[in-house]
Design an enzyme around this catalytic site. Structure first.
Site: not given
Ligand code: NDP
Ligand SMILES: O=C(O)[C@H](O)CS(=O)(=O)O
Length: 481
Positions: A256-257, A462, A234-235, A182-183, A157-158, A290
């Site tokens: 991508e964490l 990416e 995400g996380s 999507p979130a 979502w960010n 992140c």
């Protein structure tokens, strides 16, 4: 309703095989404005049973899409890029309304997101292969770079636009199709991007955007033998889970964490520039990125001077509704996000830190930007990602101490350091165990450089000339004559 110039960009259906559909159950969920709690729209809640047909449509579409020329794909992506810029105001307003970031940041994200489409529209035409001198006279060896096939993306979502285009652009450029989930918190931006992709000429089924329960939809996507690749942002916790779910079908993965970025200020740094960099890195998107500085490490000799300068700059930051003029920090995305920041602050204070500024709730999801001093590695903030507008200041003595502290984490996404000494800049940049390093800057993200992490911050890259490789397979052909 969000007051758009083009109201048709506000979608309440999902993009499925070229059509805007509701879910079979007709179930929906509300999208909430974090600034005031208002419902700004509703989107479908697709069930897991509806996903196999979406994957099948993606397969059919991808076969035809891969047969188009690279020039065709490039032209369509270029048109998508141009449409995004043409509709930047509407896209930014949708984003701020559902995510909270100030409009200026939202516009910046739309431009950033569009730049990935522009970049990969160009890369699409340069997917060169190899010819290799054969070890035998009657052989000819070639290497092709071919699209991997049907791909899936699960995004956070960010950055509701950039985290989608950073995946969809290289996927489509390579000749793949993509299913985007999507979130739940920020689906409207994603669906608006889908509308513009359709207008640009992206064929039915090549890009599909489906909203609904993450774990259920994710399980079907990861279980499917027809989904060749998953890209996730995400996380780290969810990344581990998805990696395990992809193992049975040996999917190609881009992850991508999470991060825990150190921001190191040496005593020879330009302190004013270091403060500017810390503000840019720490408080962008209300600290919900992140690559935000998560730990600020300051050499003892300049610790007090840096803390004073930073406090002066932070006091000037305005907190409010992202659609209002002059707002620097919008609301946090949800209650659990604000509670995590408060937990990190209270834990640090209990263990001896001092609250130099901020950390007060202004009602709702608004939190004043915080600075903690006297922070030590024993505190939660040293090991966990705060993901909010709180700057913890640690002290160090030697260059070796700084590098050891910076690398003492399971994460390895982004790191930053400020020094004007050339030899130190080379030593520190090479010693930091991070995929991305900012030297005398707090802003490092763009479409031309490889974005990604080491250690438990992820897999793959990416953007850049590397990003499209995540969506390609190498095929070696040995011909004998
Ligand atoms: N390295 C990078 O570039 C980035 C890393 N992050 C990291 O993500 C975290 C914050 O973002 P946040 O969105 O809360 O992260 P989450 O990992 O909670 O969520 C990311 C996405 O995964 C979905 N998701 C959650 N659980 C599952 C599941 N079991 N199966 C499939 N999908 C699932 C979420 O859906 P839903 O939200 O709808 O439940 C969301 O769309 C931070 O750690 C941050 O560092 C964030 C952005 C960029
Ligand atoms: O999701 C994020 O945090 C982004 O990757 C950060 S950036 O790309 O905007 O720097």
């Amino acid at each position: 309703m969000i007051p758009l110039k083009d109201p048709s960009l506000l979608k309440n259906h999902c993009l499925v095989n070229g059509q805007w559909l509701e879910s079979r159950s007709q179930e929906t969920f509300a999208v909430i404005n974090p600034a005031n709690g208002d419902t700004v729209g509703t989107v479908p809640s697709f069930g897991p049973d509806e996903i196999p047909a979406i994957i099948d449509a993606s397969r059919v579409a991808q076969a035809a899409w891969a047969k188009r020329t690279a020039k065709d794909r490039s032209a369509i992506l270029r048109q998508w890029f141009e449409l995004m810029l043409e509709h930047v105001d509407d896209l930014a307003l949708i984003m701020t309304t559902e995510q909270g970031k100030p409009l200026a940041e939202a516009r910046g994200e739309i431009a950033y997101a569009a730049s990935f489409i522009e970049w990969f529209a160009e890369e699409a035409k340069r997917l060169y292969g190899d010819t290799i001198p054969a070890p035998h006279a009657d052989q000819r060896l070639t290497v092709l770079r071919q699209p991997i096939g049907v791909t899936a993306a699960i995004t956070p979502w960010n950055f509701p636009a950039a985290m989608i285009t950073r995946k969809a652009a290289p996927a489509l450029a390579a000749g793949c199709s993509m299913i985007v989930r999507p979130a739940d918190l920020t689906p409207l931006t994603a669906l608006a991007l889908g509308e513009l992709a359709q207008r640009a000429g992206v064929p039915a089924g090549v890009l599909q955007i489906v909203t609904g329960p993450a774990s259920k939809i994710g399980q079907v996507l990861t279980d499917s033998e027809n989904v060749a690749k998953l890209s996730f942002t995400g996380s780290t916790e969810v990344g581990r889970l998805l990696m395990a779910q992809c193992a049975p079908t040996i999917k190609k993965l881009s992850l991508e964490l999470g991060g825990n970025a150190p921001f190191i200020v040496f005593d020879d740094a330009d302190l004013d520039k270091a403060v500017q960099g810390a503000i840019a890195s720490k408080y962008r998107n209300a600290g919900q990125t992140c690559v935000c500085a998560n730990r600020i490490l300051v050499q003892r000799g300049v610790y007090d001077a840096f803390a004073d300068k930073l406090a002066t700059a932070v006091r000037a930051l305005n907190v409010g509704n992202g659609t209002d003029d002059g707002v620097d920090i919008g609301p946090m995305i949800e209650e659990k996000a604000i509670r995590k920041v408060e937990e990190h602050i209270s834990d640090a204070l209990e263990k001896g830190a001092t609250l130099l500024h901020g950390g007060e709730r202004l009602g709702g999801l608004f939190l004043t930007p915080a600075i903690l001093t006297g922070v030590t590695p024993a505190m939660k903030v040293a090991r966990e990602e705060t993901f909010g507008p709180m700057a913890p200041l640690f002290v160090f003595d030697t260059e070796e101490d700084a590098i050891a502290m910076a690398n003492d984490t399971i994460f390895g996404l982004a790191a930053y350091f400020y020094t004007r000494d050339h030899g130190r800049s080379v030593r520190v940049a090479e010693a930091l165990e991070y995929g991305m390093v900012g030297h005398n800057t707090g802003l490092i993200s763009n479409e031309v450089a490889p974005f990604g992490g080491m250690k438990q911050s992820g897999l793959g890259r990416e953007g850049s000339r590397y990003g499209i490789d995540e969506y390609l397979e190498l095929k070696y052909i040995c011909s004998a004559f």
